[in-house]
Design an enzyme around this catalytic site. Structure first.
Site, PDB file in Angstrom:
ATOM      1  CG  ASP A 124      -1.290 -35.766  16.184  1.00 36.33           C
ATOM      2  OD1 ASP A 124      -1.661 -34.812  15.469  1.00 36.33           O
ATOM      3  OD2 ASP A 124      -1.321 -36.956  15.815  1.00 36.33           O
ATOM      4  NE  ARG A 133       8.692 -42.422 -10.998  1.00 39.27           N
ATOM      5  CZ  ARG A 133       8.771 -43.223 -12.062  1.00 39.27           C
ATOM      6  NH1 ARG A 133       9.156 -44.478 -11.930  1.00 39.27           N
ATOM      7  NH2 ARG A 133       8.472 -42.758 -13.253  1.00 39.27           N
ATOM      8  CB  ALA A 134       4.923 -37.711  -6.870  1.00 41.30           C
ATOM      9  CG  ASP A 179      -3.792 -30.425  15.716  1.00 43.27           C
ATOM     10  OD1 ASP A 179      -4.524 -29.834  14.908  1.00 43.27           O
ATOM     11  OD2 ASP A 179      -3.517 -31.629  15.661  1.00 43.27           O
ATOM     12  CG  ASP A 223      -8.113 -34.049  13.919  1.00 40.33           C
ATOM     13  OD1 ASP A 223      -8.650 -33.086  13.355  1.00 40.33           O
ATOM     14  OD2 ASP A 223      -7.064 -33.969  14.586  1.00 40.33           O
ATOM     15  NE  ARG A 269      -2.206 -37.873  -9.706  1.00 45.05           N
ATOM     16  CZ  ARG A 269      -3.015 -37.531 -10.691  1.00 45.05           C
ATOM     17  NH1 ARG A 269      -2.544 -37.215 -11.877  1.00 45.05           N
ATOM     18  NH2 ARG A 269      -4.310 -37.512 -10.518  1.00 45.05           N
ATOM     19  CG  MET A 270       0.530 -45.350 -12.751  1.00 46.81           C
ATOM     20  SD  MET A 270      -0.293 -45.548 -14.345  1.00 46.81           S
ATOM     21  CE  MET A 270       1.087 -45.437 -15.438  1.00 46.81           C
ATOM     22  CB  SER A 271       1.834 -48.692  -7.666  1.00 48.92           C
ATOM     23  OG  SER A 271       0.576 -49.119  -7.186  1.00 48.92           O
ATOM     24  CE  LYS A 315      -3.303 -50.414  -5.687  1.00 52.64           C
ATOM     25  NZ  LYS A 315      -2.065 -51.153  -5.436  1.00 52.64           N
TER      26      LYS A 315
END
Lengths: 557, 679
Positions: free
Chosen positions: B515, B374-375, B519, B304, B378-380, B392
């Site tokens: 894992d 936050r979804a 898989d 992976d 999409r920035m913080s 950003k």
């Protein structure tokens, strides 16, 4: 001069063996080839008449084919020998051969051994000569070639291991019959008789009458060598001037018995799509052969010290039991070749070889893989190759694989059987013979040489060679039964075990070659292969050899 | 390299092995090893001959018989000791594990909701138990409710507790580990005696050790060699008698024992046990020796990308300015936007800014507050006390955010963002107020040393294939950087199985690590499946190896251990068989010299007397076993190189060495025997 003679023969052999290998690969191809146009017609007629279905076989079907056909052959041979007195083609009114000798003779020719416990001229009718001896001289090498083809197909992962009956027929139509014709003509050109005329009567200078035996000698001698058979037309085999009149006929005979065994490694190379692979197998056999040849030649050319002390000149080497027209070089070469190819034809008496010279034929038959008999020798060396791959393969940290096929427990078990049987059927009967009155009674030269005589008889039987050390009174129930059984085990155990290996390998998914794969087509593997053959195959026999030829050599030095 | 579970070889281990080597003399135990069993039979016969020299007729020297008998006895002990020592290490480990497996009390949740205290041994599959802080988890299971930190040191040796929670890939817990905080509800997944710990104990104990396929094949070869030499030696007696060269029975037995492959026969099981043990010491539990051996045969390793080849978290690699922004401004704004960002990504931005010369003082932002990712947005970022907002985030999100505030989009933004994406990175836009200053180039970084590892694998002839959910461009970049041979981008779990099947159809053996529950099918399909201990129960059950440290790169070491196991078998077999050459030259002349004095010519080592020659060969045959024990336990040294080179090296050491060493050894022993006046 000797060197030139010997090397010339070997070079010619090599020149012939390579194209022969290509021809054999083509002749036994599983796909349609241009050879089918030449031979296909005749072959199809044979298939139709005998009801042969031309389909791929499993290893079990193939092995069953080998056994069934061989059982039928031996049954016919036995009945003919027993009934020859009542059958036609018997102008000399020769009576039935006694049961045990018939058993031994039938088995001997069936197993491509040609050990002769009977006396040719007085023991067989003309019909028996043709229907038993010459018939088996064609079918047994054909069986051997067929098995080798099946085994190599398995190892190289062809479509299948093939069809036994097709391989058997092709061995005749495409290989043995055409070659036998050519060699017969070559031998006739050298003065070997080929006639249906009866025994000639000559008046010698001293005025007495002499009966000179003759007959269709050339045709028998040709297949005798081509099929690595070895049973001679005359009692003294290829030392007889009518079987082997000139040095050139000697060379022709050497070449014809070595031709097929020497070309089979190249067939393997073609099948594996790796010429180098073929060369490695050929090289291993060739190097062992050279070592044996040099030993034999050196031993013989240096003469017999015991005779020298007795005041006999050994300047020409040890000429006792040898033909003057061949000399040391051609005799040593013939001896080395006939036991390497397990033909068993002789142009000199092996009993009178010097101790080390006598060690050479013994050693070659014990290894049974220095070129070896038609087909089976190649099968044996490839078996050792698998063993070598197993040992060396582990050393590179992978499950050993040969040509992309993993060598696992099942293959090792089958190989274990084969490598176990050979010493067992040589040493156990030798021990029994030497420990019992019925065995020791036949020995003409007691002491170390007696051991060699007995050991030689069983080694020759086990390796399906057929040459005798002679000097052994061997037409007794003990020898007829014991050697008969040894010949049977010597031939069929390994044939069946190796067909099983082929069947097991062909079913495996090939592993792709990577940097981590053990290479089996280089000089390192060649050395490993030789070491495996020598350590596993030869050292086994060292103790008994020490008591036979080696002790004899040390005591007459 | 990860830490290994080292078990020292304390004195009592040797003592116990010493005692065990006597216990193993029991013929019923010895029968399992046909080679050494033959030696034992030889020992009994010579022992009888010591006390009854006329047993088989003829006179024999009781003293000589006694000495041969003694050497044979020691030979067997040495072989038994090797095996016992290898087993002892496993047993010591098993015991430390058994201590963990005390009879714990479990609180089982009844159907009516009440709690019943029962012994952990009474727990059955499907039972639900409750475990609280400080308690041992009574059995393997899956968390169905709650989050807890669990101390798994009993199994992994790792002291830092791990977080386990219900749902997802971190829900499995192992019996015998301790909950150090919180309370969880667990569904038991195994019946007593079948738990992971139980299996692990029986594995390291080697109690039910099954021979590996190659070991079986090798054993077949050794048995057939033994039989061959049995034939050789028994037939030699009548043959020698024929020429009046009487051989003492003891000498014949000595020849037999010298010729049969006692060296490898005595060490074979020790090599196997030690090989398994090396895997265990490496903190990997192999479910069978077959799996370890198979790992030596691996042709392809599927890895992976995330977590195995790369760190798995994207790190800031570069700040790319847009428009006319100065580099320092972008660096400062980027760093300031990340002050409240605790993710590895955020921290890497600050780290990079500092590395590029940003003063720490710039990051002290009193009265500011952090804006979490936050979804939807999409920035913080960070809101300053003076109202300035630094953000950003995804390029699209920032563009939208700036446009809303009336800002302009720099013309080169799109192009530069694309360039980053093409190179396999992720662009994050940075905005201060209503202007976009530039981009943060986030890159998934390849773990250090991976390139060299893959290079090593290539030299071993092993191909590495990287599997990743990334787009083909990103995947190609990482693949190039890491130096893997091939990659599969946008891979779904079923793609992995398809890939494994494709490779296997071509005859290749495939190893993979995994894992997650998804898989599991691929782990089961692979020839060597290494599951992470942190993974789900399903993954662990499908795999044939479990890494207790949950380090996926360990698969590479496991391959090396597998190869080493095979090599050690091969090398010692070759050595053992090659030894025979010298032994022949020692014993054959000695055997016959009395009857045939000329045989002395073959005594090329010029050994003192026939008896000293035979005893020297026999002593050499015995002491070579303990001399090789360390090699059998440690394994033949393995450095990755091509098979051809490896073979040449091992052939010289073990093949040629195997032929030469006994010549020297036997001669030396002979000299010592003479010097001590023993012969």
């Amino acid at each position: 001069m000797d060197f030139l003679q010997i090397s010339l023969v070997l070079v010619v052999l090599l020149i012939l063996a390579i194209p022969m290998g290509r021809y054999l690969a083509l002749a036994f191809s599983l796909t349609t080839t241009r050879l089918d146009r030449v031979f296909g017609g005749v072959e199809n007629v044979i298939y139709k008449i005998s009801g042969i279905r031309v389909a791929d076989m499993t290893w079990k079907q193939y092995a069953a084919g080998v056994l069934m056909s061989n059982i039928a052959m031996v049954a016919i041979a036995y009945l003919l020998l027993r009934l020859q007195g009542f059958l036609p083609g018997n102008p000399n009114n020769i009576g039935a051969m006694e049961p045990l000798l018939s058993f031994n003779t039938a088995v001997s020719f069936l197993t491509n051994t040609n050990l002769q416990h009977y006396s040719g001229e007085s023991g067989l009718s003309y019909l028996s000569q043709m229907m038993v001896i010459i018939f088996l001289m064609f079918t047994t090498p054909a069986t051997g070639i067929a098995v080798a083809m099946a085994f190599m197909r398995g190892l190289t992962g062809q479509r299948s291991i093939g069809n036994f009956y097709v391989d058997l027929i092709r061995s005749h139509t495409r290989v043995l019959i055409p070659l036998a014709m050519i060699v017969t003509l070559l031998l006739v050109s050298q003065g070997v008789p080929q006639t249906m005329e009866p025994t000639a009567t000559a008046t010698t200078i001293s005025g007495t009458e002499q009966q000179i035996a003759r007959g269709p000698v050339a045709s028998l001698v040709s297949i005798k060598h081509l099929g690595t058979n070895g049973g001679g037309f005359f009692g003294v085999n290829s030392s007889h001037p009518f079987e082997n009149p000139t040095p050139l006929s000697n060379v022709i005979e050497i070449l014809s018995m070595f031709l097929i065994p020497a070309s089979l490694p190249f067939v393997f190379g073609f099948m594996a799509k790796s010429r180098k692979q073929g060369w490695v197998i050929f090289g291993a056999m060739g190097m062992m052969f050279l070592a044996f040849l040099i030993t034999a030649y050196t031993a013989e050319v240096n003469g017999n010290p015991a005779l020298e002390r007795a005041g006999l000149s050994q300047l020409m080497g040890s000429m006792e039991g040898k033909e003057v027209r061949f000399g040391i070089a051609q005799s040593a070469l013939f001896t080395a070749v006939t036991t390497a190819a397990t033909t068993g034809t002789v142009n000199n008496m092996h009993d009178t070889l010097t101790p080390l010279g006598g060690l050479v034929p013994l050693g070659e038959m014990m290894l049974n893989s220095v070129f070896g008999g038609d087909g089976v020798g190649t099968v044996n060396i490839l078996m050792y190759a698998i063993l070598a791959v197993f040992l060396a393969g582990l050393m590179v940290g992978r499950t050993p694989e040969f040509l992309g096929r993993k060598i696992e427990g099942r293959e090792m078990k089958l190989i274990a059987i084969a490598i176990l049987v050979h010493p067992l059927i040589i040493l156990a009967p030798t021990a029994i013979a030497l420990a019992t009155e019925m065995g020791t009674a036949g020995i003409s030269n007691p002491g170390f040489h007696g051991i060699s005589q007995v050991l030689y008889e069983f080694t020759s039987s086990a390796a399906n060679n057929g040459s005798g050390f002679e000097g052994l009174g061997d037409n007794t129930p003990f020898w007829n039964i014991s050697t008969g059984l040894v010949m049977l085990f010597g031939r069929y155990v390994s044939i069946i075990a190796m067909l099983a290996v082929a069947g097991s390998l062909i079913a495996k998914t090939p592993v792709p070659e990577t940097l981590g794969t053990l290479r089996t087509d280089n000089s390192v593997f060649l050395m490993i292969l030789i070491a495996t053959v020598v350590i596993v195959g030869a050292l086994t026999f060292l103790p008994v050899l020490a008591l036979g030829p080696i002790a004899e050599w040390l005591t007459i030095r | 390299m990860s830490r290994t579970r080292t078990v020292a070889l304390p004195k009592d281990l040797y003592q116990r092995a010493f005692v065990d080597s006597f216990k193993k003399l029991d013929p019923r135990v010895m029968m399992k090893n046909p080679v050494m069993f033959v030696v034992e039979v030889g020992f009994v016969i010579t022992l009888l001959l010591t006390f009854f020299p006329h047993l088989f007729g003829g006179a024999s020297d009781p003293f000589y018989n006694g000495v041969v008998s003694l050497i044979l006895f020691v030979t067997i002990l040495f072989a038994n000791f090797a095996e016992a020592l290898a087993e002892g290490r496993g047993k010591a480990q098993a015991e430390s594990l058994k201590k963990t497996k005390q009879d714990t009390k479990a609180r089982r949740l009844q159907k009516d909701g009440t709690i019943q205290m029962i012994s952990s041994t009474e727990l059955r599959k499907g039972d639900i138990v409750i475990v609280e802080t400080g308690e041992l988890i009574p059995s393997d299971g899956e968390i169905i409710e709650g989050v807890a930190s669990v101390d798994e040191s009993a199994i992994t040796g790792e002291s830092a507790p791990v977080i386990k929670e219900s749902g997802g890939d971190f829900s499995s817990v192992t019996g015998g580990t301790r909950v150090v905080s919180d309370r969880i509800r667990i569904r038991v997944t195994t019946d007593p005696g079948e738990s992971f710990l139980d299996r692990m104990i029986s594995l390291v104990e080697g109690a039910k050790r099954q021979k590996t396929p190659n070991e079986i094949a090798l054993n077949t070869l050794l048995v057939s060699l033994t039989l061959i030499f049995l034939i050789v030696c028994t037939t030699l007696l009548p043959i020698a008698t024929y020429v009046n060269a009487a051989i003492p029975i003891a000498t014949l037995i000595a020849l037999l024992v010298c010729l049969i492959p006692t060296t490898i026969g005595g060490l074979l099981s020790a090599i196997g046990i030690a090989g398994m043990d090396r895997v265990t010491q490496f903190n990997v539990i192999a479910m069978s020796g077959k799996a370890v051996e198979a790992s030596g045969d691996i042709n392809t390793i599927i890895l992976d990308k995330t977590g195995t080849i790369t760190h798995g978290n994207r790190m800031a690699a570069e700040f790319v300015t847009v428009g006319k922004t100065k580099q320092e401004d972008l660096n400062r704004a980027a760093a300031q936007s990340s002050v409240y960002d605790e993710t590895p990504e955020g921290r890497s931005v600050i780290e990079l800014a500092k590395k590029q010369g940003l003063a720490s003082s710039e990051l002290e932002l009193p009265h500011s507050e952090g804006v979490e990712f936050r979804a939807e947005t999409r920035m913080s970022g960070t809101n300053f006390a003076n109202g300035v907002q630094i953000r950003k985030g995804a390029v699209d999100a920032i563009k939208k955010h700036v446009s809303e505030q009336g800002g302009k989009i720099p013309s080169d933004l799109e192009e530069k963002a694309n360039r980053i994406a093409t190179a396999g990175g992720t662009p994050l836009a940075v905005a201060e107020g209503n202007s976009i200053l530039g981009l943060i180039y986030l890159k998934d970084t390849v773990k250090p040393g991976m390139r060299e590892r893959f290079e090593e694998l290539r030299r071993m002839g092993i191909r590495t294939v990287m599997c990743t959910g990334d787009n083909p461009l990103t995947a190609a970049t990482i693949a190039r950087e890491a130096g893997v041979d091939d990659f599969v981008a946008e891979a779904k779990p079923e793609d992995k199985i398809a890939l494994i099947r494709k490779e296997q159809a071509a005859g290749k053996l495939v190893a993979m690590t995994g894992d997650g529950t998804n898989d599991a099918p691929a782990l089961a399909q692979a020839d060597v499946g290494l599951a992470m201990n942190s993974g789900t129960v399903a993954a662990k059950e499908a795999a044939n190896m479990v890494d207790l440290d949950s380090d996926p790169t360990k698969i590479i070491e496991v391959v090396a251990i597998g190869k080493q196991l095979l090599m050690t078998h091969g090398a010692l077999t070759t050595f053992s068989i090659a030894n025979d050459v010298a032994k022949y030259f020692a014993i054959i002349p000695a055997m016959f010299m009395l009857a045939i004095p000329q045989m002395g010519a073959l005594n090329i080592m010029s050994l003192a007397t026939p008896q000293s020659a035979i005893l020297s060969a026999l002593i050499f045959n015995a002491i070579i076993i303990p001399i090789l024990i360390p090699l059998a336990m440690k394994g033949v040294k393995y450095t990755p190189m091509s098979a051809t080179k490896l073979l040449s090296r091992n052939l010289v050491i073990y093949g040629l060495g195997g032929i030469l060493v006994p010549f020297v050894g036997i001669k030396l022993i002979d000299l010592v025997l003479v010097a001590l006046n023993l012969v």
